[in-house]
Design a protein around this motif. Structure first.
Motif, short mmCIF file in Angstrom:
data_model
loop_
_atom_site.label_atom_id
_atom_site.label_comp_id
_atom_site.label_asym_id
_atom_site.label_seq_id
_atom_site.Cartn_x
_atom_site.Cartn_y
_atom_site.Cartn_z
N HIS A 165 0.83 -1.21 0.00
CA HIS A 165 0.00 0.00 0.00
C HIS A 165 0.86 1.26 0.00
N LEU A 168 2.06 1.81 -3.49
CA LEU A 168 1.06 2.45 -4.35
C LEU A 168 1.04 3.95 -4.11
N SER A 260 4.00 1.48 -12.79
CA SER A 260 4.05 0.35 -11.88
C SER A 260 5.30 0.44 -11.01
N VAL A 273 -1.76 -4.04 -5.67
CA VAL A 273 -2.72 -2.97 -5.46
C VAL A 273 -2.78 -2.12 -6.71
N LEU A 274 -3.97 -1.94 -7.21
CA LEU A 274 -4.22 -1.11 -8.38
C LEU A 274 -5.00 0.11 -7.92
N ALA A 332 -8.29 2.48 -4.38
CA ALA A 332 -7.45 1.35 -4.74
C ALA A 332 -8.16 0.02 -4.51
N TYR A 334 -7.00 -4.02 -3.62
CA TYR A 334 -5.93 -4.93 -3.20
C TYR A 334 -6.35 -6.38 -3.44
N SER A 432 -2.36 3.27 -11.42
CA SER A 432 -1.00 2.84 -11.11
C SER A 432 -1.07 1.48 -10.43
N LEU A 433 0.04 0.76 -10.50
CA LEU A 433 0.09 -0.59 -9.97
C LEU A 433 1.28 -0.74 -9.03
N ALA A 434 1.04 -1.36 -7.88
CA ALA A 434 2.10 -1.71 -6.94
C ALA A 434 2.07 -3.22 -6.72
#
Length: 449
Positions: A165, A168, A260, A273-274, A332, A334, A432-434
């Motif tokens: 998190h 992100l 990303s 997480v997006l 977001a 998850y 965005s992507l994590a």
């Protein structure tokens, strides 16, 4: 709605008024001390306990890059001793009466709180006011807590479900303070000096920036009297001043280009997480956002849970969430899943978001989302700690305290058109992507909008 005034008070005289009378709780009163410090209480005679909190309008977003983590560092240090009490004195005093104390730091505020039996409230007020107003910040304690905080940072790095998190936030906000870790990093905490911390303490912990809140079996006038006695002669008993205004929300927070961020770790489960920039907490659409979030990923009946876990068994945990700040927010989704299933899970998440953005929610989903929101609001007020937090957040973050009935009415008033318009705006934003897991950075391209 009970709009709170931040106007100047008369020199030497406290100003008190009734803010709200809640049938589900008790009478809420607010006093502004001459120094600009505010005291709010909710009297609930049926309770035998009281929760008491000191809330300071400063958090990690108020730090420069080199200061990153100083708010959190200070939160630790204030429990280490004052001119009247050692660290052991502070903890032993509250624990001897069966009470508990703690604190937490967020990106926009810091809170120190205690929960005690109603008869021990005078003790709690004296101890908590003492540690917040008169900490000595001893050099030896700075070094001791530096080690503790570095261990805390390392422990956080060992929790990929939490770390993702933060990744992100960094992906969305980049170098903006909202993108940094609240705890700071080893690189910022290790060289931080006592002088830096003390300077931050004296500049930021001022009476106009502080809200004291208490809820439970109490008398408002007694609380105000005890607070004034505890703060007498300290830096929080200063010249007449007005309460600090709300954190400004007019400046648009600059976000990073969607992309990303991947943290390679040999984990058994991948954490993804997006997300995208959301809406601020004063945005009128916040009630519609609460309903939308419930529909998408707020519970076991949500679209994401049903599609990804119940129907396909691809993830144990999948949910959506919204974080809101003064001037921006974060939305977001998850999911935690096997590394080999990440691509499929992300495809399904994006498809579900696109579906709701294009076609909205059903009437049944709208009703369920409202019911979840209302139930959550009310059930969260079933203890004195939650009641105390409600008072402080209303004052510090919103500048008003919505009565519970009005809050529920605002949720009931949310229409399908409002939710669908918000979905069309929010869920169509570039994401965005994590990712934390056994991947390399080039395993994920820039997330499409």
């Amino acid at each position: 709605m009970s709009r709170v005034s931040s106007g100047r008070v008369s020199s030497g005289r406290a100003v008190t008024r009734v803010v709200d009378s809640d049938p589900l709780g008790g009478t809420v009163r607010r006093t502004v001390l001459p120094s600009g410090l505010r005291v709010l209480t909710e009297a609930i005679p049926a309770m035998r306990s009281v929760s008491f909190g000191i809330w300071v309008a400063v958090g990690s977003r108020d730090e420069t890059g080199s200061q990153a983590g100083v708010s959190h560092f200070l939160e630790h240090l204030l429990f280490k001793g004052t001119r009247k009490r050692s660290a052991l004195d502070i903890s032993a005093a509250i624990e001897a009466v069966g009470g508990e104390t703690n604190a937490f730091t967020t990106k926009e505020y810091t809170c120190y709180y205690a929960r005690v039996l109603d008869q021990d409230l005078p003790l709690a007020i004296d101890v908590m006011c003492d540690l917040v107003a008169d900490s000595v910040l001893a050099a030896a304690d700075v070094e001791t807590e530096r080690g503790v905080i570095l261990e805390e940072i390392a422990m956080h790095d060992d929790e990929p479900g939490d770390e993702v998190h933060d990744l992100l936030a960094r992906a969305v906000y980049g170098d903006h303070p909202l993108g940094r870790l609240i705890s700071g990093t080893e690189e910022t905490v290790s060289p931080m000096s006592r002088r830096q911390i003390q300077s931050f303490y004296r500049r930021r912990y001022t009476a106009p920036s502080i809200v004291i809140a208490a809820a439970g079996n109490l008398d408002h006038a007694d609380v105000v009297k005890l607070v004034r006695q505890a703060l007498a002669g300290t830096s929080l008993d200063g010249e007449p001043a007005a309460p600090a205004p709300l954190r400004p929300a007019g400046t648009r927070v600059r976000t990073s280009r969607p992309g990303s961020v991947v943290e390679h770790k040999e984990t058994e489960q991948a954490h993804v997480v997006l997300g995208c920039p959301g809406i601020g907490r004063l945005d009128d659409r916040r009630f519609a956002l609460g309903v939308l979030n419930n529909v998408l990923g707020g519970g076991m009946s949500s679209r994401l849970f049903q599609e990804i876990r119940e129907r396909r068994g691809l993830a144990y945990s999948v949910y959506s969430y919204a974080s809101q700040y003064a001037d921006t927010g974060l939305f977001a989704v998850y999911a935690g899943c096997a590394p080999g299933k990440v691509d499929e899970v992300l495809q399904l998440v994006r498809a579900e978001l696109a579906e709701v953005a294009a076609h909205g929610v059903t009437e049944a989903e709208l009703a369920r989302g409202k019911g979840m929101a209302k139930g959550s609001y009310v059930l969260n007020l079933e203890d004195t700690g939650s009641r105390m937090s409600r008072l402080a957040k209303g004052e510090l973050l919103f500048g008003d305290l919505l009565p519970v009935d009005e809050l529920l009415a605002r949720v009931d008033a949310v229409s399908a058109d409002e939710v669908n318009a918000l979905a069309a705006d929010l869920l169509a934003r570039p994401m965005s992507l994590a990712v934390v897991g056994p991947f390399d950075g080039d395993d994920f391209s820039i997330a499409p909008g």
